[in-house]
Design an enzyme around this catalytic site. Sequence first.
Site, mmCIF file in Angstrom:
data_model
loop_
_atom_site.group_PDB
_atom_site.id
_atom_site.type_symbol
_atom_site.label_atom_id
_atom_site.label_comp_id
_atom_site.label_asym_id
_atom_site.label_seq_id
_atom_site.Cartn_x
_atom_site.Cartn_y
_atom_site.Cartn_z
ATOM 1 N N ASN A 15 0.829 -1.201 0.000
ATOM 2 C CA ASN A 15 0.000 0.000 0.000
ATOM 3 C C ASN A 15 0.867 1.256 0.000
ATOM 4 O OD1 ASN A 15 -2.721 -0.723 -0.168
ATOM 5 N ND2 ASN A 15 -2.829 -1.254 1.982
ATOM 6 N N HIS A 31 10.879 1.433 5.407
ATOM 7 C CA HIS A 31 10.472 2.132 4.194
ATOM 8 C C HIS A 31 11.506 3.206 3.874
ATOM 9 C CE1 HIS A 31 6.605 0.199 4.821
ATOM 10 N NE2 HIS A 31 6.547 0.735 6.029
#
Length: 266
Positions: A189, A219
Amino acid sequence: MKTIALIGCGAIGSSVLELLSGDARLQVRWVLVPEVSAAIQQTVDRLAPQALILPALPAEARPDLVVECAGHSAIEEHVLPALARGIPAVVASIGALSAPGMAERVQAAAEAGQTQVQLLSGAIGGIDALAAARVGGLEAVVYTGRKPPQAWSGTPAEQVCDLAALTEAFCIFEGTAREAAQLYPKNANVAATLSLAGLGLDKTRVRLFADPAVDENVHHVEARGAFGSMELTMRGKPLAANPKTSALTVYSVVRAVLNNVASLAI
C-alpha cells in the site's frame, strides 16, 4: 457528535475501535463485515456497544463519515456506493486504486455525490512534501521496502525464494508501483500511496526485499525534482495482530477520523 460507519473489524479495524473508544465527539454506529465471528461480536460489544454489525450500510443510514479498514474489496463493495450517496470517506487500502480504472471510479463517485474521499498516508511519512513537490515538477521517485521474511509469507515472494532459509536480504520484486500493489496488495500500500501523491503508478519505481536482518517494516523513499531532493527512511513497528501491516497505519486512520471532529487539525 459525528457518526461513523467502520468498514472492517480485523486487525486494523479493531485497533481503530480501541483508540477511538470513549471519545465523546464521535460514535461508531455501524460496523460493516461480511460475516460476524465471535471475536468481532465481542470486540464491538466491548468497544462500541451501540453499533450495528451489518454486511452493508442500510439505504436509510447517513453516517457523517465512512472509514475503510477492510482491504481492497471494500472499495468496490462499500466505499463507491457511499461516495455516490454523498457520504465522505477515508480510505486506508490505497493499493486498491492500482487496479485499472479504480482511481478514476473513486473520483467519479465522489464527484457524483458532491463529497470527498481522503486517501490516508498509512505507514509512510512525507506524503505532504511529495505532493507539494509534484506541483513544481518531480523527476524521479524510488521506494524501497524491507520486511522480515515471515511478513512475505502467503505472497508471490514464496515463488522466487525460500523465505525460511534466507540468511541475507533478497530482492523479491523490482518494477513499477502499479505492479507492486497488484502482486503484493497487503504489503505494498505504501508504494501505491507514494505514487498517487507523486509521479503516478507507472512512473514510481519500487524494490521490495525480504530481509532476515530486520525485525521492523523499513520504508525508504528517494525523490528529486524542481524542489530539490528528498530522502526519508522509516522503521515502522508491525501491528501485533498482523505482521503484514504497520502499526502506523492504524494511527493514520485514527488521526484522520479525529481531524474530522477537531477544532484545530494538522
